[in-house]
Every structure is written in C-alpha cells, then in structure tokens.
Enzyme design. Structure first.
Site, short mmCIF file in Angstrom:
data_model
loop_
_atom_site.label_atom_id
_atom_site.label_comp_id
_atom_site.label_asym_id
_atom_site.label_seq_id
_atom_site.Cartn_x
_atom_site.Cartn_y
_atom_site.Cartn_z
N ASP A 187 0.84 -1.19 0.00
CA ASP A 187 0.00 0.00 0.00
C ASP A 187 0.89 1.25 0.00
O ASP A 187 2.12 1.14 0.04
CB ASP A 187 -0.88 -0.05 1.26
CG ASP A 187 -2.30 0.40 0.99
OD1 ASP A 187 -2.48 1.27 0.12
OD2 ASP A 187 -3.22 -0.10 1.67
N ASP A 274 -10.46 2.57 -3.19
CA ASP A 274 -11.11 1.32 -2.75
C ASP A 274 -12.52 1.11 -3.29
O ASP A 274 -13.33 2.03 -3.35
CB ASP A 274 -11.19 1.30 -1.21
CG ASP A 274 -9.82 1.25 -0.59
OD1 ASP A 274 -8.82 1.40 -1.32
OD2 ASP A 274 -9.75 1.06 0.63
C1 GAL Z 1 -6.16 0.94 1.44
C2 GAL Z 1 -6.22 -0.15 0.39
C3 GAL Z 1 -7.21 -1.19 0.84
C4 GAL Z 1 -6.80 -1.75 2.20
C5 GAL Z 1 -6.61 -0.61 3.19
C6 GAL Z 1 -6.02 -1.10 4.50
O1 GAL Z 1 -5.22 1.90 1.05
O2 GAL Z 1 -6.58 0.40 -0.83
O3 GAL Z 1 -7.32 -2.21 -0.12
O4 GAL Z 1 -5.62 -2.48 2.05
O5 GAL Z 1 -5.75 0.39 2.68
O6 GAL Z 1 -5.86 -0.07 5.42
#
Ligand code: GAL
Length: 629
Positions: A187, A274
């Site tokens: 991430d 997301d």
């Molecule tokens: C976001 C990511 C998600 C999940 C989340 C966890 O940035 O796009 O899929 O991993 O963080 O905090």
C-alpha cells in the site's frame, strides 16, 4: 524525435537499435512489461480486508482458508489467502524486526521471535498460498487515515513505523525467506499522508515523510521517486524470494502516474481507490480498467480492487448485481480475490464464486483482457479472445431499467453469414445466430456467453484480439489527465462534503484496442475501421510474436487529430531491426498499407513519430493491424 525527413545517415541509424538512453522510442527488441514473480494468469484467492477490515485474526483467516478447500474453490484456482492491514503489533527496537499481534495470531507465539511460519506452513499443507500486507512508507493506511481503526501498531514513534520505508530488504527477507509468504500487497498511504503539518505529525504520533504522491495532483507527485521505491521492493523480492513463486501487488490507487509504469514493476497494480459494496462504486472501479486492455498481460494485470460479492449491493438479496460484478471482473482479467467471510457462504454465493466457466475465462492462458466492443453510459459489450480462438462476450446493463440490446457478428469479429454458437455461462443454455442477435437485459444484468463461429481472420489474429501480447512501452501521452468518463460515485469516506471525488489517471488518452485514444472511433481520411490499435504518436508498442509470419496494417493519422498539426511516420521493427516504415502521413492522408515479414521474430515493435514533437501528438492509427500465418 523530429525525424520527418530522414537523411541517409539517420536512416542508417534507424536500421539498428538505437541506444535506449536518449530516445524512449528507440526499439529495444525486448518485452519490457514485468514478467518477474508468478502471475501468468490473474491471481485468485481471498483477502481479509473487505470482510473484516483491520479486525483480522487467525480464526477468521483459517476459517476462510478451510472454506476455500472444503467448498471446492481452491481446486478452481482460489489459492492465495491474504492477510491485509491489522496484523502487526510493532517494529521491535533496536533491531527493527517486525512483531506480529500474537493475541490475534496465537500460532505466531514462537518465543522471542514471533513468526508467521506455523500459519503459512498450515496454509501450504492445505495446498494454499499465503499473502501479507505492508506499506511503502513508514506508516500504514489505518494509522494515517482511520481514527477508529482496530489493531493499531503500538509503542514509540519508531515502534509504530511498520511500513517498508528504510527496511525493504530486511522486511522482505523476513516475510518471504523466513515466514515463507508467497504474495505481498504494498500500500502507499505512508508516502501520501504525512507532510510536516499533518495533525498526527504535529501531535508527535508519527515522523513526517514528505509526500511522494498527491492523489489530486500529478505535478505534486514525485513519479520517479515513488517508482524507485516500488522497484526496490521488486528487487528485494527477486533476491529474497529467489527460486520461489511470488506475487507483487501494487496498491497506489492510480496515483503517481502508476498507470504508465505499474505494469513494468509489479504483477498487479490497483487502478482506483477502494471498492465499496455499493453499485455505483463498482462502476467507478470497473471504469478505471475498461480502457486499459493493452496495459494488462501475463505477469502484469490491472487491478480494479477485490471482489465485494456477498456484501451490500452484491449480497444474497442482489444476486443479479453479484453476478454482474463477478462476470465483469472475470472478463476484465481482474484478480479474483474474494472479500467475504466464507463462514457465511450460501449455495447461491458459492455458485457465483464457483462458476467454473467464468473462472476459466479469467484464467485463460492467452491473458487477453476483454475489449470494449460497444460502449455507452447504459450498456457495454465486452469481447475477450480466448487461447482456443473462441470468444467470450458479456453484455452489461449499467442502468436500473431493462434494456433491449443487440449483439452483432462484427463485434465478435466473426462472419455474419455463418452460424455463431453461443453458450450462456450462467444458465448453460446453448443457442446460435447469424448476423445479429437481439437480447434483453434486466436492470443491472450481465449476460455472458462463450461464442464460436467462423472468425473473420481465420489464419491469424488482429492485434486488438491479443491485447495480452501488446505492451505500450511508450503511449505518447504528454501529460496524463484524469479520465472524465469514469463514473463519479458518492464515496462513503467523504459523502457529499466538498467538491466531489475525482478519479485518478485511469486510461485517458492511452493506447486502445479497436478505438482511437480517448475512446474515440478509429477512422482515417473518412474510412472507418472497427479493428486496430489506436495510440498517440511518439509511441512504441511491443508485440509478442508467437509464430506468425506476416504483419499487416493500414496506417495513418486518425480523423480525431488536427489538420494544423504534424505528420506521423509509422515504423515496424523486428527484434530491434527496422523492417519497414511509412512515408510521413499528414491529417487527411488516406490510410497507407504496411506489410512486414516477421518469420522467426520474437518481438515486433510499432513505433510512431510525430514531426511536431511531444507536446500535442496526433492520434496515430494502426488500423486492421494483424499477425497472420
Ligand atoms: C487501502 C487499500 C485497501 C486496504 C486498506 C487497509 O489503502 O486500498 O485495499 O488495504 O488500505 O488499510
């Protein structure tokens, strides 16, 4: 780059591969998209995030792993069991070793050095693979963006720095060589949300890290810097997971111009923020990949985020929507990563995840993402060419009202006067048609068929039928722009506060199969083409040749260009040697036939050069481009 009128000397220079250093259009004779790691087809499996957010533990992970095996999903290919955000306790000081939250993962209590090895051993013994999660910065998404996040890392500022930044080699060695993971999702919140004046920096919670990506501004992003960080992880994986299968998943949500380089670095690359269990948000995420078929290949897939089948607008009471979401992800070669608590799996949901015919489309070895054959805000038709030469076609009703639609033989690139056999991959019913077939779609419904008939090009493939073998190494975009065609949905994180959420860079202006850039029609001097590759000039496409002998195309400036702008030359290279080139083609010049012998050539490169240089390149069409035997 201004090589409209070439001197003899320049022509000689063109006849051998130029040094790649100063000219991004210089053919290299090689395939530059990523093939490291192990993702010849899109990865399939399960991830904890959509089901449990950060409230993840061993019981939940193992229950879903067991369900994958018991329900026969593992046998279909769902083999990765991925732990997302929430697993970590802290980074131990002073040695910097990452510690696991053993209260939630009791099998990791292995003495002074907690280890995920017992858990990954168990998953491996079940015939599954194991995935872990980290961040490219010092801190995680939960730490930076979510106030009520469960399982926040604990301790001092240094102990709470759980991301890879400054620890890449050590962490990758721990996760892959010691803990034996097979997959990592990386991430990027840590390089986004911690400027000096961030409240959580000011309050002393975290150290500042000058943001490398600005979600709302490409100019404000350090594209080379962020790419370098991800490349470092790729290099560490090559060393630390050497000789092993591994998957490297990039999670940059379309920011930092990852639209151009993600395919060169990772096995999958997120194209959007997301997904949510909301119809409109599914549309948003879908739209970020539909124009990017040429940017997905075996080893480097577009990732519109994980599946939300089972939840919210895709739950047991909304099976039409759930089937549409799944069909689209399968057709578009998205990773099929289930985001559902599989302890709650019903027979109806199992029938969706377990539809072997759809999984087979997604896992087809040719690796061709479906191409948009028909596009509108209401209905879209996607066609995917399979390794067997058959097609899969999905007709998707985006709207909330029933729709009458027509599928044509042309859209399948099949002859209209011969039978086309269709097999409905949900009802399993068979039928056939000639020329065109009227159909009805219920609100939000997707019909999906496997189609076989007489192909228009029986002794070869159009390049637009094999996007998995075409890599836009340079797509000519002078300045990436957010794609205005991506569905703008209300996001749960801002609701209707502020001006509204803007999509990231998607595929706007990039190379497209069967269309000119910006999703526009392929047309040269008034002649329309329904087949070809549209790209901006000053571009270089790498095409894998799997045993074909001839390349043919009709080339010219697309009618979406400008009369006042420059002329374009089209060059065809084979394994780094010039095979043929067109004269300079101005706007309005009729399409020029190009032909090259490609017997024995592995990589064909299609280079376009615009005499006006880089700022406003003409759209350059490789219409009817095909490989034949
Ligand atoms: C976001 C990511 C998600 C999940 C989340 C966890 O940035 O796009 O899929 O991993 O963080 O905090």
């Amino acid at each position: 780059m201004k090589r409209l009128f070439l001197s003899a000397c320049a022509l000689l220079a063109l006849a051998s591969p130029a040094s790649a250093s100063d000219d991004p259009l210089a053919p290299t004779g090689r395939w530059s998209a990523n093939t490291d790691g192990n993702a010849p087809t899109p990865p399939m499996g399960w991830n904890s995030w959509n089901a449990f957010n950060s409230d993840v533990d061993e019981v939940k992970v193992l229950a879903s792993a067991e369900a994958l095996v018991d329900k026969g999903l593992a046998r279909l290919g769902y083999r990765y069991v991925n732990i997302d955000d929430g697993w970590w306790l802290k980074r131990r000081q002073p040695d910097g070793r990452m510690l696991i939250r053993t209260s939630h993962f009791p099998s990791a209590k292995t003495g002074r050095n907690p280890s995920f090895r017992p858990l990954t051993d168990r998953l491996h013994a079940m015939g599954l693979k194991a995935g872990i999660y980290s961040d490219i910065g010092r801190n995680s998404c939960g730490q930076i963006y979510t106030p009520d996040f469960k399982n926040q890392p604990e301790g001092s500022v240094a102990e709470r720095e759980v991301g890879l930044y400054g620890h890449v080699d050590k962490d990758i060695r721990l996760y892959f060589a010691e803990w034996n993971f097979d997959y990592i999702k990386v991430d990027a919140c840590g390089i986004r949300g911690l400027p000096e004046d961030a409240p959580r920096v000011r309050s002393g919670l975290y150290r500042t890290l000058n943001p490398l990506v600005d979600m709302a501004s490409l100019g404000g992003s350090d594209v080379a810097g962020v790419r370098k960080l991800y490349e470092e992880v790729g290099a560490a994986l090559k060393t630390r997971a050497a000789g092993r299968d591994y998957v490297f998943s990039l999670c940059l949500w379309g920011a930092g111009d990852v639209r151009t380089w993600g395919k060169d670095v990772g096995n999958l690359s997120r194209t959007s923020d997301d997904i949510q269990p909301v119809w409109a948000r599914m549309l948003t995420n879908l739209d970020t990949v539909t124009h990017r078929a040429l940017y997905a290949h075996p080893g480097s897939w577009n990732d519109p985020d994980m599946l939300f089948v089972g939840t919210g607008d895709f739950d047991q009471a909304h099976l039409v929507e759930a089937r549409s979401h799944f069909t689209l992800w399968a057709m578009l070669n998205a990773p099929l990563i289930i985001g559902y608590d599989l302890r709650k799996l019903t027979p109806e949901l199992l029938a969706i995840f377990g539809n072997a015919d759809l999984v087979a489309l997604n896992q087809d070895p040719a690796g061709n993402q479906a191409v948009l054959a028909y596009d509108s805000d209401d209905v879209q038709t996607f066609v995917k060419t399979l390794a067997s030469g058959d097609k899969a076609v999905a007709l998707f009703n985006r709207s909330a009202v029933p729709m009458k639609v027509v599928l044509t033989a042309e859209q399948l690139k099949m002859l209209a006067d011969a039978d086309i056999r269709l097999r409905d991959l949900w009802s399993k019913q068979e039928r056939s048609f000639r020329k065109e077939l009227p159909l009805e779609l219920a609100p939000h419904e997707t019909l999906v068929f496997r189609a076989s008939g007489t192909r228009r090009l029986p002794n070869g493939l159009y390049l637009s039928e094999q996007p998995g073998a075409v890599n836009p190494a340079e797509d000519g975009i002078p300045m990436p722009q957010a794609d205005p065609t991506i569905h703008h949905s209300v996001t749960p994180w801002t609701s209707t506060r502020g001006p509204g959420d803007h999509p990231q860079y998607g595929g706007w202006g990039g190379a497209e199969p069967d269309r000119a850039p910006y999703g526009l029609p392929l047309r040269i001097a008034g002649t329309a083409f329904d087949t070809g590759i549209g790209v901006l000039a000053n571009s270089r496409l790498e095409v894998r040749n799997t045993g074909f002998s001839t390349f043919t195309a009709m080339v010219g400036v697309n009618d979406t260009g400008r009369r006042q702008q420059g002329a374009v030359t089209f060059e065809v290279w084979g394994d780094g040697k010039l095979l043929t080139r067109s004269p300079a083609k101005a706007f309005g010049d009729p399409a020029e036939p190009l032909r090259a012998n490609i017997v024995g050539i592995r990589i064909v490169e299609l280079v376009t050069r615009d005499s006006t240089g880089k700022t406003a390149p003409q759209p350059a069409s490789w219409a009817d481009a095909a490989f034949t035997r």
